[in-house]
Enzyme design. Structure first.
Site, short mmCIF file in Angstrom:
data_model
loop_
_atom_site.label_atom_id
_atom_site.label_comp_id
_atom_site.label_asym_id
_atom_site.label_seq_id
_atom_site.Cartn_x
_atom_site.Cartn_y
_atom_site.Cartn_z
N ARG A 146 18.24 3.93 36.56
CA ARG A 146 18.22 2.77 35.68
C ARG A 146 19.11 1.65 35.92
NH1 ARG A 146 20.86 1.48 31.05
NH2 ARG A 146 19.79 1.11 29.34
N LYS A 176 28.13 -0.86 35.39
CA LYS A 176 29.16 -0.17 34.31
C LYS A 176 30.56 -0.44 34.89
CE LYS A 176 26.19 3.09 32.32
NZ LYS A 176 25.55 4.30 32.12
C1 7PM Z 1 27.36 -0.70 26.60
C2 7PM Z 1 27.69 0.47 26.97
C3 7PM Z 1 26.20 -1.18 26.60
C4 7PM Z 1 26.59 1.37 27.73
C5 7PM Z 1 25.35 -0.38 27.28
C6 7PM Z 1 25.47 0.88 28.04
C7 7PM Z 1 22.34 4.90 30.05
C8 7PM Z 1 21.27 4.83 29.12
C9 7PM Z 1 22.61 3.36 28.75
C10 7PM Z 1 22.32 5.84 31.18
C11 7PM Z 1 20.44 6.68 30.34
C12 7PM Z 1 24.15 0.69 29.79
C13 7PM Z 1 24.42 1.44 28.60
N1 7PM Z 1 23.17 3.78 29.78
N2 7PM Z 1 19.97 5.65 29.37
N3 7PM Z 1 21.43 3.99 28.43
N4 7PM Z 1 21.30 6.49 31.10
N5 7PM Z 1 19.57 7.58 30.38
O1 7PM Z 1 25.03 0.44 30.75
O2 7PM Z 1 23.35 5.94 31.91
O3 7PM Z 1 23.07 0.13 29.92
S1 7PM Z 1 23.13 1.98 27.80
#
Ligand code: 7PM
Length: 281
Positions: free
Chosen positions: A257, A223
């Site tokens: 995750r 992130k």
């Molecule tokens: C763009 C922005 C693409 C953010 C992908 C993401 C989480 C999640 C995601 C989390 C839970 C990523 C995110 N992040 N589910 N789904 N917790 N429970 O970085 O932090 O994968 S998508």
């Protein structure tokens, strides 16, 4: 308190911290976009993550990237259903579905997925009722705003207090709707409507969330908060990701995750060895 969660017949044992491997099946996902579009590539990657120590595979067919094009229900299902059907048959571990749409929950749980991972925490119309009816565990994530606008100017009086009270309220709503607490997990939603400072306050305050008495999940992997601290692109965030994961596990997070499964697995084995020693003495 024991932390064994039944995911549609497959066990997720969170008595020690575990890994949720990320499997994005989207052409536009921010860090591995396009890599896993073909079902056979996605399936190979899921097997690899299981062999490397993932306890559950999180399958997403809709990118939540700010400004990402919305995906129709049919398209989301076309992406994820073929992969879920095969993985449910082939893998000894459960798969979760990263979606906020009741129709997608229904179809994917019908195809054998064992958990719902919802970044909207079941706030979409009909989602609460659908999840209750499907009878699988649900991960409730906090997000301020919507993916399109959440990073414009996130604001909190006290981010830990506000995220905690949001999650507490969602737990209450779930219980009222027939989803018992032993089927719930909570996630503060790193990067979802948060500045770097908010993310750091949440990370530092993770222990506060343990008081809600359901397992805490965290997604820190790759992130922007890691990138902002280190000033490096996604490809160079591995060591930062591991440090953040280790800290989170040390604070009591039960499910991480992540994209980099084998590396995170080693970090968690170290943390767990320390935790276990502490409990025996
Ligand atoms: C763009 C922005 C693409 C953010 C992908 C993401 C989480 C999640 C995601 C989390 C839970 C990523 C995110 N992040 N589910 N789904 N917790 N429970 O970085 O932090 O994968 S998508």
């Amino acid at each position: 308190m024991t932390y064994i969660i039944d995911c549609a017949g497959k066990c997720l044992d969170l008595n020690s911290p575990q890994i949720m491997g990320v499997l994005n099946i989207t052409p536009d996902s921010f860090s591995d976009g396009g890599n896993y579009l073909a079902p056979d590539t996605a399936i190979r990657r899921a097997h690899q993550m299981q062999e490397q120590g993932a306890a559950i595979i999180d399958i997403g067919g809709e990118s939540s990237r700010p400004g990402a094009a919305p995906v129709s229900i049919d398209e989301e299902l076309e992406r994820v259903i073929p992969v879920i059907e095969i993985l449910v048959r082939e893998l000894p571990i459960p798969v979760s579905i990263d979606t906020c749409k009741p129709e997608v929950m229904r179809a994917t749980i019908g195809a054998g997925a064992g958990m719902i991972n919802d970044i909207y925490a079941l706030r979409a119309e009909g989602a609460l009722e659908t999840a209750a009816e499907l009878g699988v565990p649900v991960c409730l994530m906090h997000m301020q705003g919507t993916p399109g606008t959440m990073q414009q100017s996130p604001q909190y009086q006290n981010v830990v207090t506000e995220v905690k009270s949001f999650l507490k309220d969602r737990i209450t709503q779930c219980i009222k709707s027939g989803i018992p607490a032993n089927r719930l997990l909570i996630d503060p939603g790193f990067g979802f409507g948060k500045t770097l400072e908010h993310n750091l306050l949440l990370l530092k305050g993770l222990k506060e969330f343990l008081a809600l008495n359901v397992p805490v999940v965290a997604g820190l992997s790759r992130k922007s908060m890691i990138g902002q601290i280190l000033d490096v692109p996604i490809a160079d965030r591995l060591y930062g990701n591991i440090a953040a994961a280790a800290y989170a596990a040390w604070q009591g997070v039960r499910l991480l995750r992540v994209h980099d499964v084998s590396e995170t697995r080693d970090a968690l084995r170290i943390i767990n060895a320390i935790i276990k020693t502490d409990e025996k003495s």
